[in-house]
Scaffold this motif. Structure first.
Motif, mmCIF file in Angstrom:
data_model
loop_
_atom_site.group_PDB
_atom_site.id
_atom_site.type_symbol
_atom_site.label_atom_id
_atom_site.label_comp_id
_atom_site.label_asym_id
_atom_site.label_seq_id
_atom_site.Cartn_x
_atom_site.Cartn_y
_atom_site.Cartn_z
ATOM 1 N N THR A 31 12.959 6.781 6.892
ATOM 2 C CA THR A 31 11.762 7.594 7.134
ATOM 3 C C THR A 31 10.528 6.896 6.567
ATOM 4 O O THR A 31 9.456 6.890 7.183
ATOM 5 C CB THR A 31 11.906 8.990 6.493
ATOM 6 N N GLU A 32 10.704 6.282 5.400
ATOM 7 C CA GLU A 32 9.579 5.545 4.811
ATOM 8 C C GLU A 32 9.199 4.350 5.687
ATOM 9 O O GLU A 32 8.024 4.019 5.809
ATOM 10 C CB GLU A 32 9.948 5.078 3.401
ATOM 11 N N LEU B 87 13.534 1.454 0.166
ATOM 12 C CA LEU B 87 12.743 1.948 1.300
ATOM 13 C C LEU B 87 13.696 2.510 2.360
ATOM 14 O O LEU B 87 14.473 1.759 2.967
ATOM 15 C CB LEU B 87 11.932 0.782 1.875
ATOM 16 N N ASP B 88 13.658 3.810 2.568
ATOM 17 C CA ASP B 88 14.601 4.394 3.527
ATOM 18 C C ASP B 88 13.998 4.415 4.932
ATOM 19 O O ASP B 88 12.846 4.021 5.134
ATOM 20 C CB ASP B 88 15.061 5.786 3.070
ATOM 21 N N LEU C 18 4.296 -0.890 18.392
ATOM 22 C CA LEU C 18 5.503 -1.560 17.885
ATOM 23 C C LEU C 18 6.770 -0.731 18.124
ATOM 24 O O LEU C 18 7.787 -0.948 17.480
ATOM 25 C CB LEU C 18 5.349 -1.852 16.384
ATOM 26 N N LYS C 19 6.683 0.232 19.035
ATOM 27 C CA LYS C 19 7.824 1.152 19.243
ATOM 28 C C LYS C 19 9.095 0.404 19.658
ATOM 29 O O LYS C 19 10.204 0.862 19.413
ATOM 30 C CB LYS C 19 7.473 2.195 20.306
ATOM 31 N N GLU D 235 1.130 -0.599 12.878
ATOM 32 C CA GLU D 235 0.580 -0.486 14.243
ATOM 33 C C GLU D 235 -0.938 -0.358 14.192
ATOM 34 O O GLU D 235 -1.658 -0.995 14.952
ATOM 35 C CB GLU D 235 1.157 0.743 14.955
ATOM 36 N N ARG D 236 -1.403 0.481 13.240
ATOM 37 C CA ARG D 236 -2.854 0.693 13.120
ATOM 38 C C ARG D 236 -3.549 -0.612 12.718
ATOM 39 O O ARG D 236 -4.579 -0.963 13.256
ATOM 40 C CB ARG D 236 -3.140 1.767 12.063
ATOM 41 N N GLN E 250 0.840 -1.206 0.000
ATOM 42 C CA GLN E 250 0.000 0.000 0.000
ATOM 43 C C GLN E 250 0.874 1.256 0.000
ATOM 44 O O GLN E 250 0.575 2.235 -0.681
ATOM 45 C CB GLN E 250 -0.927 0.023 1.208
ATOM 46 N N TYR E 251 1.972 1.206 0.757
ATOM 47 C CA TYR E 251 2.852 2.381 0.797
ATOM 48 C C TYR E 251 3.546 2.598 -0.555
ATOM 49 O O TYR E 251 3.589 3.711 -1.072
ATOM 50 C CB TYR E 251 3.908 2.256 1.908
ATOM 51 N N LEU E 252 4.089 1.499 -1.118
ATOM 52 C CA LEU E 252 4.901 1.645 -2.340
ATOM 53 C C LEU E 252 4.059 1.814 -3.603
ATOM 54 O O LEU E 252 4.557 2.281 -4.623
ATOM 55 C CB LEU E 252 5.818 0.421 -2.511
ATOM 56 N N ALA F 192 5.762 1.379 9.581
ATOM 57 C CA ALA F 192 5.617 0.905 10.966
ATOM 58 C C ALA F 192 4.351 1.463 11.613
ATOM 59 O O ALA F 192 3.609 0.738 12.289
ATOM 60 C CB ALA F 192 6.847 1.314 11.779
ATOM 61 N N VAL F 193 4.093 2.766 11.380
ATOM 62 C CA VAL F 193 2.913 3.392 11.997
ATOM 63 C C VAL F 193 1.640 2.787 11.408
ATOM 64 O O VAL F 193 0.675 2.504 12.131
ATOM 65 C CB VAL F 193 2.958 4.930 11.812
ATOM 66 N N VAL G 281 9.333 4.265 8.844
ATOM 67 C CA VAL G 281 8.514 4.765 9.961
ATOM 68 C C VAL G 281 7.050 4.827 9.529
ATOM 69 O O VAL G 281 6.145 4.447 10.285
ATOM 70 C CB VAL G 281 9.001 6.153 10.440
ATOM 71 N N CYS G 282 6.797 5.284 8.288
ATOM 72 C CA CYS G 282 5.420 5.325 7.759
ATOM 73 C C CYS G 282 4.813 3.924 7.770
ATOM 74 O O CYS G 282 3.672 3.731 8.182
ATOM 75 C CB CYS G 282 5.399 5.841 6.317
#
Lengths: 99, 393
Positions: free
Chosen positions: A46-47, A43-44, A63-64, A56-57, A22-24, A52-53, A49-50
């Motif tokens: 910062t990406e 995928l760097d 998942l911190k 989590e949802r 979904q992200y890519l 991961a968040v 982190v997106c």
């Protein structure tokens, strides 16, 4: 959100892949369990982190504690999530935790 | 400084406009598709469908609109210049951006997320999408440019400064190529609130924006990006580039006032215009023409004092004011007028003294244009003047 009771490795890995796809977008159409997220898809951190968040949802989990930057593949992430779930269930049972 | 700096490519992303031909026609009032529903001038927001396909979707969602506009306008400018950046020395290519507001389109929903759902709900791209140097960074990364680069935040004079700084680096021999211009995304609640503060007790209606017209006192903002490919003449000639014009000198002066006020003192403009023209009157002036009556009056007095009867035009009366990107738009329009040897018209009902109505071009005029003067003003009292001129083939 998926019930924790059903979160075995295969289920988590499928959700991880769905989240990354979904992200890519189209770029992630052929992603699989052992795809190298940074080397193959760029995928760097910062990406990640997106991702991961969003994960989590989807999972309804915090998942911190997972060091996403050290994980290379969807399989690695699924392992880390399942491991975290295992550790939590042990902590929730004091007798087992102290054994 | 031994090099000559020339302009060889122009790219625009403006409300309903991404081509130079359409921009020209919009300035002539020929294309009503870009006019507001009431027919009074251009609408003030950019539809991103204009540049669909220019920016990869994965990159696009990391960026604020003002950076997307900048990347698309840069793409069009490089295309217009027929410039193969892959063959250029990237260490001698720089990026110069003028911007005032930064990325509030991205930030506003993220602030809501922070307020409603906590820090974990804020996009990790917030930090890199918001800051005004984001377009400079993204253009540099996208094209692999490594030369001296800079972002200027100087209110409405931002992109006149970015273009003049790029020209200076080329003239000094530090760069062969510069991508320079300005970008603004103003169609957000925060920016609208900031502009209401700017308007204060002036007429808040966009229709009040009619620079130099008696009894009119208002400001109307637009949004978008304008980028120019600038090169040393030697570099441009070596690759057989089409040359629009030459960027000559830039002078900035200051008559300090409150940081959120515009000065109404004609002296800084008198000094900047005298300084930049060095005794030779331009063939045409594109004034700052911000629409605030006290500022316009001061600029009109300055123009009348420095040049007797110089021809004036300000297409922004129709296009609205592009804020930090306006200087770049004025440079782009000047390049097109130099190329076509025509003066674009100004759409206003009336011109007040000290300007004479005959000074202001009201229709497309064929004219010998060698030098065009562009003015810009920033809050806090700064004003700047830049001259662009025609180059022989």
């Amino acid at each position: 959100m998926v019930s924790n009771m059903h979160l075995n490795h295969d289920v988590v890995c499928k959700i991880v892949i769905e989240t990354i796809v979904q992200y890519l977008g189209e770029e992630g159409a052929d992603i699989h369990d052992e795809s190298q997220l940074e080397a193959d898809y760029g995928l760097d951190s910062t990406e990640l982190v997106c991702v991961a968040v969003d994960l989590e949802r989807r999972l309804g989990l915090d998942l911190k504690q997972i060091r996403f930057g050290q994980l290379k593949t969807p399989n690695d992430i699924a392992d880390a999530v399942v491991d975290l779930l295992g550790r939590r269930s042990v902590r929730s049972m004091p007798a087992l935790a102290s054994a | 400084m031994t090099n000559i700096c020339v302009t060889t490519g122009i790219g625009v992303v403006l409300p309903n406009t991404r081509s130079l031909e359409k921009l020209w026609n919009d300035c002539l009032g020929r294309d009503e598709s870009s006019a507001r529903s009431d027919g009074k001038g251009a609408q003030g927001f950019v539809s991103e469908e204009l540049f669909e396909g220019c920016i990869p979707p994965r990159l696009s969602k990391k960026l604020d609109a003002f950076t997307r506009y900048a990347l698309a306008a840069t793409h069009f400018a490089i295309e217009d210049a027929k410039l193969a950046l892959s063959e250029a020395d990237k260490e001698r290519c720089g990026v110069f951006v003028g911007n005032c507001f930064g990325g509030w389109r991205f930030t506003e929903p993220e602030l809501r997320n922070l307020h409603c759902d906590g820090p974990r709900s804020v996009s990790p791209f917030q930090a890199t999408s918001w800051f005004p140097a984001a377009p400079q960074g993204q253009i540099s990364i996208h094209y692999g440019l490594k030369g001296y680069s800079k972002t200027f935040m100087a209110d409405r004079a931002s992109s006149l400064l970015s273009i003049s700084a790029a020209a200076q680096q080329i003239k000094q021999g530090n760069l062969d190529i510069a991508i320079a211009g300005g970008t603004e995304s103003t169609n957000t609640d925060f920016v609208k609130a900031a502009l209401r503060r700017l308007k204060k007790d002036r007429d808040g209606d966009d229709d009040a924006f009619s620079p130099f017209a008696p009894g009119r006192d208002g400001f109307a903002v637009s949004e978008g990006a304008v980028f120019i490919v600038m090169e040393s003449e030697r570099h441009a000639r070596a690759r057989g580039a089409k040359i629009y014009g030459r960027v000559e000198d830039f002078v900035i002066r200051n008559s300090p006032c409150d940081t959120d006020e515009y000065g109404a003192d004609p002296i800084p403009f008198i000094q900047s215009m005298k300084g930049v023209c060095n005794g030779a009157a331009p063939d045409l002036t594109l004034p700052d023409a911000c629409g605030f009556s006290d500022c316009d009056r001061a600029e009109a007095h300055a123009i009348s004092e420095v040049f007797d009867d110089v021809k004036i035009t300000y297409p922004k009366a129709r296009l609205k004011h592009l804020f930090g990107a306006e200087g770049a738009l004025d440079v782009a329009l000047s390049c097109l007028m130099l190329e076509r040897q025509q003066i674009l018209p100004t759409f206003v009902d009336e011109i007040g003294p000290p300007l004479k109505p005959t000074q202001v071009a009201r229709e497309l005029i064929d004219a010998r244009l060698d030098r065009i003067l562009i003015n810009a003003r920033a809050s806090g009292g700064a004003v700047g003047s830049l001259v662009v001129s025609r180059m022989e083939a």
